[in-house]
Design a protein around this motif. Sequence first.
Motif, PDB file in Angstrom:
ATOM      1  N   VAL A 189     -12.589  -0.827  -7.109  1.00 11.25           N
ATOM      2  CA  VAL A 189     -12.026  -1.356  -5.859  1.00 11.25           C
ATOM      3  C   VAL A 189     -10.555  -1.717  -6.054  1.00 11.25           C
ATOM      4  N   ALA A 190     -10.268  -2.393  -7.141  1.00 12.16           N
ATOM      5  CA  ALA A 190      -8.876  -2.767  -7.430  1.00 12.16           C
ATOM      6  C   ALA A 190      -8.025  -1.505  -7.594  1.00 12.16           C
ATOM      7  N   GLU A 191      -8.594  -0.517  -8.234  1.00 13.44           N
ATOM      8  CA  GLU A 191      -7.880   0.746  -8.454  1.00 13.44           C
ATOM      9  C   GLU A 191      -7.513   1.396  -7.110  1.00 13.44           C
ATOM     10  N   ILE A 192      -8.471   1.401  -6.201  1.00 13.14           N
ATOM     11  CA  ILE A 192      -8.214   2.023  -4.888  1.00 13.14           C
ATOM     12  C   ILE A 192      -7.150   1.234  -4.136  1.00 13.14           C
ATOM     13  N   LEU A 193      -7.324  -0.080  -4.068  1.00 10.68           N
ATOM     14  CA  LEU A 193      -6.439  -0.877  -3.213  1.00 10.68           C
ATOM     15  C   LEU A 193      -5.000  -0.853  -3.708  1.00 10.68           C
ATOM     16  N   GLN A 194      -4.818  -0.886  -5.010  1.00 17.54           N
ATOM     17  CA  GLN A 194      -3.426  -0.921  -5.487  1.00 17.54           C
ATOM     18  C   GLN A 194      -2.677   0.359  -5.125  1.00 17.54           C
ATOM     19  N   ASN A 195      -3.420   1.431  -4.906  1.00 12.03           N
ATOM     20  CA  ASN A 195      -2.763   2.684  -4.518  1.00 12.03           C
ATOM     21  C   ASN A 195      -2.743   2.891  -3.006  1.00 12.03           C
ATOM     22  N   MET A 196      -3.774   2.393  -2.339  1.00  9.48           N
ATOM     23  CA  MET A 196      -3.875   2.642  -0.897  1.00  9.48           C
ATOM     24  C   MET A 196      -2.858   1.832  -0.095  1.00  9.48           C
ATOM     25  N   ILE A 197      -2.583   0.611  -0.536  1.00 10.25           N
ATOM     26  CA  ILE A 197      -1.681  -0.253   0.236  1.00 10.25           C
ATOM     27  C   ILE A 197      -0.283   0.389   0.370  1.00 10.25           C
ATOM     28  N   PRO A 198       0.326   0.853  -0.742  1.00  2.82           N
ATOM     29  CA  PRO A 198       1.651   1.473  -0.585  1.00  2.82           C
ATOM     30  C   PRO A 198       1.644   2.716   0.315  1.00  2.82           C
ATOM     31  N   LEU A 199       0.582   3.507   0.243  1.00  2.00           N
ATOM     32  CA  LEU A 199       0.548   4.705   1.093  1.00  2.00           C
ATOM     33  C   LEU A 199       0.455   4.300   2.569  1.00  2.00           C
ATOM     34  N   MET A 200      -0.406   3.333   2.868  1.00  6.66           N
ATOM     35  CA  MET A 200      -0.514   2.879   4.262  1.00  6.66           C
ATOM     36  C   MET A 200       0.817   2.297   4.732  1.00  6.66           C
ATOM     37  N   GLN A 201       1.456   1.559   3.839  1.00 10.04           N
ATOM     38  CA  GLN A 201       2.735   0.949   4.237  1.00 10.04           C
ATOM     39  C   GLN A 201       3.774   2.027   4.521  1.00 10.04           C
ATOM     40  N   GLU A 202       3.747   3.070   3.723  1.00  7.76           N
ATOM     41  CA  GLU A 202       4.705   4.149   3.989  1.00  7.76           C
ATOM     42  C   GLU A 202       4.402   4.845   5.320  1.00  7.76           C
ATOM     43  N   LEU A 203       3.143   4.767   5.724  1.00  8.33           N
ATOM     44  CA  LEU A 203       2.765   5.313   7.041  1.00  8.33           C
ATOM     45  C   LEU A 203       3.064   4.301   8.154  1.00  8.33           C
ATOM     46  N   LYS A 204       3.746   3.230   7.791  1.00  8.70           N
ATOM     47  CA  LYS A 204       4.196   2.178   8.720  1.00  8.70           C
ATOM     48  C   LYS A 204       3.059   1.285   9.231  1.00  8.70           C
ATOM     49  N   ILE A 205       1.953   1.345   8.539  1.00 10.15           N
ATOM     50  CA  ILE A 205       0.853   0.442   8.869  1.00 10.15           C
ATOM     51  C   ILE A 205       1.069  -0.820   8.037  1.00 10.15           C
ATOM     52  N   ASN A 206       0.834  -1.954   8.633  1.00  9.94           N
ATOM     53  CA  ASN A 206       1.055  -3.194   7.888  1.00  9.94           C
ATOM     54  C   ASN A 206      -0.202  -3.552   7.089  1.00  9.94           C
ATOM     55  N   ALA A 207      -0.382  -2.853   5.957  1.00  6.28           N
ATOM     56  CA  ALA A 207      -1.590  -3.065   5.147  1.00  6.28           C
ATOM     57  C   ALA A 207      -1.344  -4.148   4.104  1.00  6.28           C
ATOM     58  N   GLN A 208      -2.291  -5.033   3.949  1.00  9.16           N
ATOM     59  CA  GLN A 208      -2.197  -6.124   2.970  1.00  9.16           C
ATOM     60  C   GLN A 208      -3.481  -6.186   2.154  1.00  9.16           C
ATOM     61  N   TRP A 209      -3.359  -6.834   1.019  1.00  8.14           N
ATOM     62  CA  TRP A 209      -4.530  -7.006   0.141  1.00  8.14           C
ATOM     63  C   TRP A 209      -4.490  -8.419  -0.409  1.00  8.14           C
ATOM     64  N   LYS A 210      -5.574  -9.157  -0.191  1.00 11.69           N
ATOM     65  CA  LYS A 210      -5.628 -10.522  -0.722  1.00 11.69           C
ATOM     66  C   LYS A 210      -6.863 -10.683  -1.616  1.00 11.69           C
ATOM     67  N   VAL A 211      -6.639 -11.370  -2.722  1.00  9.60           N
ATOM     68  CA  VAL A 211      -7.719 -11.614  -3.678  1.00  9.60           C
ATOM     69  C   VAL A 211      -8.001 -13.116  -3.671  1.00  9.60           C
ATOM     70  N   PHE A 212      -9.267 -13.488  -3.672  1.00  8.49           N
ATOM     71  CA  PHE A 212      -9.580 -14.923  -3.674  1.00  8.49           C
ATOM     72  C   PHE A 212      -9.975 -15.383  -5.075  1.00  8.49           C
ATOM     73  N   THR A 213      -9.913 -16.668  -5.289  1.00 11.34           N
ATOM     74  CA  THR A 213     -10.396 -17.212  -6.562  1.00 11.34           C
ATOM     75  C   THR A 213     -11.656 -18.030  -6.292  1.00 11.34           C
TER      76      THR A 213
END
Length: 406
Positions: free
Chosen positions: A48-72
């Motif tokens: 999951v971490a592997e996917i998100l760290q790569n997906m967020i920049p691609l979505m952002q480049e597509l001008k989508i405001n994608a964010q990822w938050k991790v909880f403790t």
Amino acid sequence: MKVTSESLLVRYSTLLGKTEIKRLQDKAKNYAEKDILNINATKFGGGVAEILQNMIPLMQELKINAQWKVFTAPDSFFEISKKMHNALQGNMEIQFSDNEISIYTSQAKSIYEQIQPKGDFIIIHDPQPCPIINFKEKKEGKWIWRCHIDTSNPNPQAWNLIAEYLPKYDALVFTKEEYAKKGIKNLIYPITPSIDPFSEKNKELDLKSAREIVKKFIPLDKPLITQVSRFDPWKDPLGVIDAYRIVKAKIPIRLALIGSLAHDDPEGQEWLEKVKNYANDDPDIHILSNLDGVADLEVNAFQRISNVVLQKSIREGFGMTVTEALWKETPVIGGNVGGIKLQIENGINGFLVNSIEETAERVIYLLNNPKILKEMGKKGHEKVKREFLLTKHVENYLDLFSVLLK
Ligand code: UDP
């Protein structure tokens, strides 16, 4: 982590063709400036971490405001959530006490307060944060539960615990439709994971450089088989060692077992010790982890220069390690289960196996048939290019969003 600052979309265009990327951009236009929030339990380790760290920049480049938050959360929570993971994946012996159930459910409020989810689409990954939907306010956007686990045959107590929250979600995403239990009334939307071909883990790496990297860890004097996986019973590392021993009796060989220790996986350390004991100081078994300096580029090199990659899982939601190895033209011998079956076409780009003996037999076959091994490697790369790259993954999410807005 990106390797250059060059536009990702330009790079994808070169790889996949302009039409493919134009279609993605057209779909993304509908979500320009929309807020997409992903929530999960760990920044590091596992698919999951592997996917998100790569997906967020691609979505952002597509001008989508994608964010990822991790909880403790406290360790006691992760002990229980790992038990939940194992139970949902089919461990029928696990039982949850009232106290454990209370720790799991009561943590939800704290997670919600830490994250304060807001957005047009909120994607909750895996069981750990699933109950936070209880605190959703009406005005908040569409909520999606993305389950990465193979839940086709879950422990009933664990499933009942989760099932309580599912009707509140607008959609449930599973890797395969059959992972969703019958009787669920919400929208079920299958989406397969993906890899980023330009990340450190998957980027082009010439064989000479790859060999140099691997040689820092092990000698390259014998054929090499590798499994990259968290140290976890479902990945069957002990079965991998058994298979290696059968092969070794016939062909000199080395085995690399590479496994990171994920923050949300308290079993990792215990299983690392088990695997070390089982290897019994065999000098041809190399057990390596992120603590030894095996990070993304090193994993890339191992997957690339291994003669064969193994993923002998007993259960596997998808198995990105399979995708990663196939992308690098290395045939994979994988357990005949779950998401591995979506990726390995038996006898075409690798083999699906049901036992330790079969695993060993297939390794020997491939080592003795280098021409077939090479052909299979090419087929694997083509399959990943067609089906399991990040652009397709993002497009699938965009299609889901449009279904949800209809
Ligand atoms: N991984 C890694 N180093 C390791 C073990 C795993 O980088 O030592 C990565 C692996 O390359 C893959 C992910 O973690 O990208 C594991 O995903 P997969 O779907 O195979 O399994 P999961 O851990 O999610 O069950």
